[in-house]
Scaffold this active site. Structure first.
Site, PDB file in Angstrom:
ATOM      1  CE1 TYR A   1      54.449   2.542  16.122  1.00 16.07           C
ATOM      2  CE2 TYR A   1      54.309   4.035  14.323  1.00 16.07           C
ATOM      3  CZ  TYR A   1      53.677   3.264  15.406  1.00 16.07           C
ATOM      4  OH  TYR A   1      52.439   3.326  15.422  1.00 16.07           O
TER       5      TYR A   1
ATOM      6  CE1 TYR B   1      53.880  -1.862  19.523  1.00 16.33           C
ATOM      7  CE2 TYR B   1      53.045   0.107  18.619  1.00 16.33           C
ATOM      8  CZ  TYR B   1      53.409  -1.045  18.634  1.00 16.33           C
ATOM      9  OH  TYR B   1      53.322  -1.742  17.422  1.00 16.33           O
TER      10      TYR B   1
ATOM     11  CG  ASN C   1      62.771  -0.822  13.952  1.00 15.04           C
ATOM     12  OD1 ASN C   1      63.020  -1.026  15.204  1.00 15.04           O
ATOM     13  ND2 ASN C   1      62.004  -1.902  13.259  1.00 15.04           N
TER      14      ASN C   1
ATOM     15  CG  ASN D   1      66.186  -3.020  15.332  1.00 14.65           C
ATOM     16  OD1 ASN D   1      67.379  -3.325  14.946  1.00 14.65           O
ATOM     17  ND2 ASN D   1      65.399  -3.654  15.404  1.00 14.65           N
TER      18      ASN D   1
ATOM     19  CG  ASP E   1      64.297  -1.320  25.460  1.00 17.64           C
ATOM     20  OD1 ASP E   1      64.081  -0.264  24.775  1.00 17.64           O
ATOM     21  OD2 ASP E   1      64.339  -2.469  24.706  1.00 17.64           O
TER      22      ASP E   1
ATOM     23  CG  HIS F   1      61.167  -1.556  22.365  1.00 22.25           C
ATOM     24  ND1 HIS F   1      62.522  -1.811  22.624  1.00 22.25           N
ATOM     25  CD2 HIS F   1      61.084  -1.886  21.104  1.00 22.25           C
ATOM     26  CE1 HIS F   1      63.072  -2.066  21.447  1.00 22.25           C
ATOM     27  NE2 HIS F   1      62.202  -1.956  20.663  1.00 22.25           N
TER      28      HIS F   1
END
Length: 188
Positions: free
Chosen positions: A64, A14, A66, A112, A91, A19
């Site tokens: 992560y 990532y 969420n 999220n 973001d 994100h």
């Protein structure tokens, strides 16, 4: 003391994705202030230092996106801080790439990571800096878009936005957040 949180997803897979612009800002502040963000605590990487006479904690949740609240809540609790001492950088699909927007409070707006933080804190009354990443093309799923890297033509404006967001955090420590909003939200 202030807690400065940048949101993103952990791991090489990532790194560099849309994100993860919150992580980019924490990296920028880490370099600017000489605060390594290498300690592993509360499901996050963190670093502590003193900036403009104020103790600061830089935090990059490793939960992560969420589940970001699972890192933010314990950090606030550990230091005895409240939502008043917090700023979250993340973001935003609703802003064009390169645009930043500072706010004193607000809803999660479909993000999220912010939803998780609001849920864990029990309030949406905390400072935030949103960095625009734009919207996906009609044929692209939002999840695929936020996990994609920036197009070559976007990279310079996003790098400037990351610098502006870091400058806004630095300015907040020397003034107040309302003054930072007036200065950085007006910037073209």
């Amino acid at each position: 003391m202030k807690l400065i949180v940048g949101l993103g997803n952990p791991g090489r897979k990532y790194a560099g994705t849309r994100h993860n612009v919150g992580f980019f800002v924490i990296d920028q502040l880490s370099d600017r202030w000489g605060i390594p963000v290498t300690k592993k605590k509360w499901h996050a990487f963190c670093g502590e230092g003193r900036v403009h006479g104020e103790k600061v904690v830089l935090l990059m949740p490793q939960t992560y996106m969420n589940l970001s609240g699972e890192a933010v809540r314990p950090a606030l609790d550990f230091y005895g801080l409240t939502a008043e001492d917090l700023v979250v950088v993340y973001d935003d699909l609703d802003l064009p790439p390169g645009k930043i927007r500072l706010r004193l409070k607000g809803s999660a707006g479909g993000h999220n990571g912010m939803r998780s933080i609001v849920q864990h804190l029990g309030t949406d009354q905390f400072k935030r800096i949103r960095i625009g990443i734009g919207r996906p093309a009609p044929f692209m799923a939002t999840a695929d878009y936020v996990l994609s890297t920036f197009a070559k033509e976007e990279q310079d404006v996003v790098a400037t936005a990351v610098e502006d967001a870091a400058a806004a955090v630095d300015f907040w420590l020397q003034a107040n957040f309302l003054q930072a909003m007036n200065k950085f939200n007006a910037k073209k």
